[in-house]
Design a protein around this motif. Structure first.
Motif, PDB file in Angstrom:
ATOM      1  N   ALA A 157      40.706   1.691 -28.739  1.00  0.00           N
ATOM      2  CA  ALA A 157      40.351   0.530 -27.914  1.00  0.00           C
ATOM      3  C   ALA A 157      39.537   0.924 -26.683  1.00  0.00           C
ATOM      4  N   HIS A 158      39.309   2.208 -26.483  1.00  0.00           N
ATOM      5  CA  HIS A 158      38.631   2.698 -25.278  1.00  0.00           C
ATOM      6  C   HIS A 158      37.141   2.349 -25.281  1.00  0.00           C
ATOM      7  N   GLY A 159      36.641   1.972 -24.110  1.00  0.00           N
ATOM      8  CA  GLY A 159      35.205   1.771 -23.933  1.00  0.00           C
ATOM      9  C   GLY A 159      34.790   0.315 -23.981  1.00  0.00           C
ATOM     10  N   THR A 160      33.516   0.131 -23.721  1.00  0.00           N
ATOM     11  CA  THR A 160      32.941  -1.213 -23.751  1.00  0.00           C
ATOM     12  C   THR A 160      32.839  -1.679 -25.202  1.00  0.00           C
ATOM     13  N   PRO A 161      32.641  -2.976 -25.412  1.00  0.00           N
ATOM     14  CA  PRO A 161      32.437  -3.442 -26.787  1.00  0.00           C
ATOM     15  C   PRO A 161      31.279  -2.708 -27.487  1.00  0.00           C
ATOM     16  N   ALA A 162      30.204  -2.467 -26.764  1.00  0.00           N
ATOM     17  CA  ALA A 162      29.065  -1.767 -27.371  1.00  0.00           C
ATOM     18  C   ALA A 162      29.435  -0.341 -27.773  1.00  0.00           C
ATOM     19  N   GLU A 163      30.203   0.337 -26.922  1.00  0.00           N
ATOM     20  CA  GLU A 163      30.628   1.706 -27.244  1.00  0.00           C
ATOM     21  C   GLU A 163      31.572   1.720 -28.443  1.00  0.00           C
ATOM     22  N   ARG A 164      32.470   0.742 -28.512  1.00  0.00           N
ATOM     23  CA  ARG A 164      33.395   0.670 -29.646  1.00  0.00           C
ATOM     24  C   ARG A 164      32.656   0.323 -30.930  1.00  0.00           C
ATOM     25  N   TRP A 165      31.661  -0.554 -30.839  1.00  0.00           N
ATOM     26  CA  TRP A 165      30.840  -0.901 -32.005  1.00  0.00           C
ATOM     27  C   TRP A 165      30.150   0.352 -32.543  1.00  0.00           C
ATOM     28  N   GLU A 166      29.580   1.124 -31.629  1.00  0.00           N
ATOM     29  CA  GLU A 166      28.903   2.359 -32.026  1.00  0.00           C
ATOM     30  C   GLU A 166      29.899   3.351 -32.637  1.00  0.00           C
ATOM     31  N   ARG A 167      31.075   3.481 -32.027  1.00  0.00           N
ATOM     32  CA  ARG A 167      32.104   4.384 -32.550  1.00  0.00           C
ATOM     33  C   ARG A 167      32.534   3.940 -33.956  1.00  0.00           C
ATOM     34  N   ALA A 168      32.728   2.645 -34.139  1.00  0.00           N
ATOM     35  CA  ALA A 168      33.133   2.129 -35.449  1.00  0.00           C
ATOM     36  C   ALA A 168      32.066   2.443 -36.498  1.00  0.00           C
ATOM     37  N   GLN A 169      30.801   2.282 -36.131  1.00  0.00           N
ATOM     38  CA  GLN A 169      29.720   2.586 -37.071  1.00  0.00           C
ATOM     39  C   GLN A 169      29.696   4.075 -37.426  1.00  0.00           C
ATOM     40  N   LEU A 170      29.972   4.923 -36.439  1.00  0.00           N
ATOM     41  CA  LEU A 170      30.013   6.369 -36.707  1.00  0.00           C
ATOM     42  C   LEU A 170      31.145   6.701 -37.681  1.00  0.00           C
ATOM     43  N   PHE A 171      32.336   6.137 -37.447  1.00  0.00           N
ATOM     44  CA  PHE A 171      33.447   6.352 -38.372  1.00  0.00           C
ATOM     45  C   PHE A 171      33.079   5.852 -39.771  1.00  0.00           C
ATOM     46  N   PHE A 172      32.488   4.660 -39.842  1.00  0.00           N
ATOM     47  CA  PHE A 172      32.120   4.083 -41.136  1.00  0.00           C
ATOM     48  C   PHE A 172      31.113   4.981 -41.848  1.00  0.00           C
ATOM     49  N   ASP A 173      30.077   5.406 -41.119  1.00  0.00           N
ATOM     50  CA  ASP A 173      29.057   6.277 -41.716  1.00  0.00           C
ATOM     51  C   ASP A 173      29.641   7.612 -42.188  1.00  0.00           C
TER      52      ASP A 173
END
Length: 119
Positions: free
Chosen positions: A11-27
């Motif tokens: 849950a850490h970070g801004t929505p944009a940072e979490r979106w980017e983190r989620a995409q990295l995990f997905f990739d």
């Protein structure tokens, strides 16, 4: 990690940072981790289709098919012409051996995408 640290990390970070983190995990094909990040993001911005669609895809790829189905149905309820969500819903239903339901979603997705059968 304990549960509190685990939750805080995802849950850490801004929505944009979490979106980017989620995409990295997905990739990286860590679909369960992507889903953990996206759950909070979807709760925070429920009107946005992108995070909810990636959450559904994360659930699909981690074989959480009922959860994927729920997210996809929410997207379609809000945007009935979202063809990719219908395609994913069709595939999700296929994986659950619900072929008749799947076929109707796949036909709609195909029509919305402009893929008409030639006669």
């Amino acid at each position: 990690m304990n549960t509190t640290q685990d939750t805080t990390y995802y849950a850490h970070g801004t929505p944009a940072e979490r979106w980017e983190r989620a995409q990295l995990f997905f990739d990286a094909k860590d679909y369960a981790a992507a889903a953990r990040v996206l759950v909070g993001l979807v709760e925070e911005v429920p009107e946005q289709t992108g995070p909810r669609l990636l959450l559904a895809r994360s659930y699909y790829h981690s074989a959480q098919l009922r959860r994927a189905e729920g997210e996809l149905r929410t997207i379609i309820e809000r945007d009935p012409v979202e063809h990719y969500a219908r395609l994913m819903l069709g595939r999700t239903l296929q994986r659950q051996n619900r072929h008749e339901e799947a076929e109707s979603q796949l036909r709609i997705a195909s029509a919305l995408a402009g893929d008409f059968e030639e006669r």
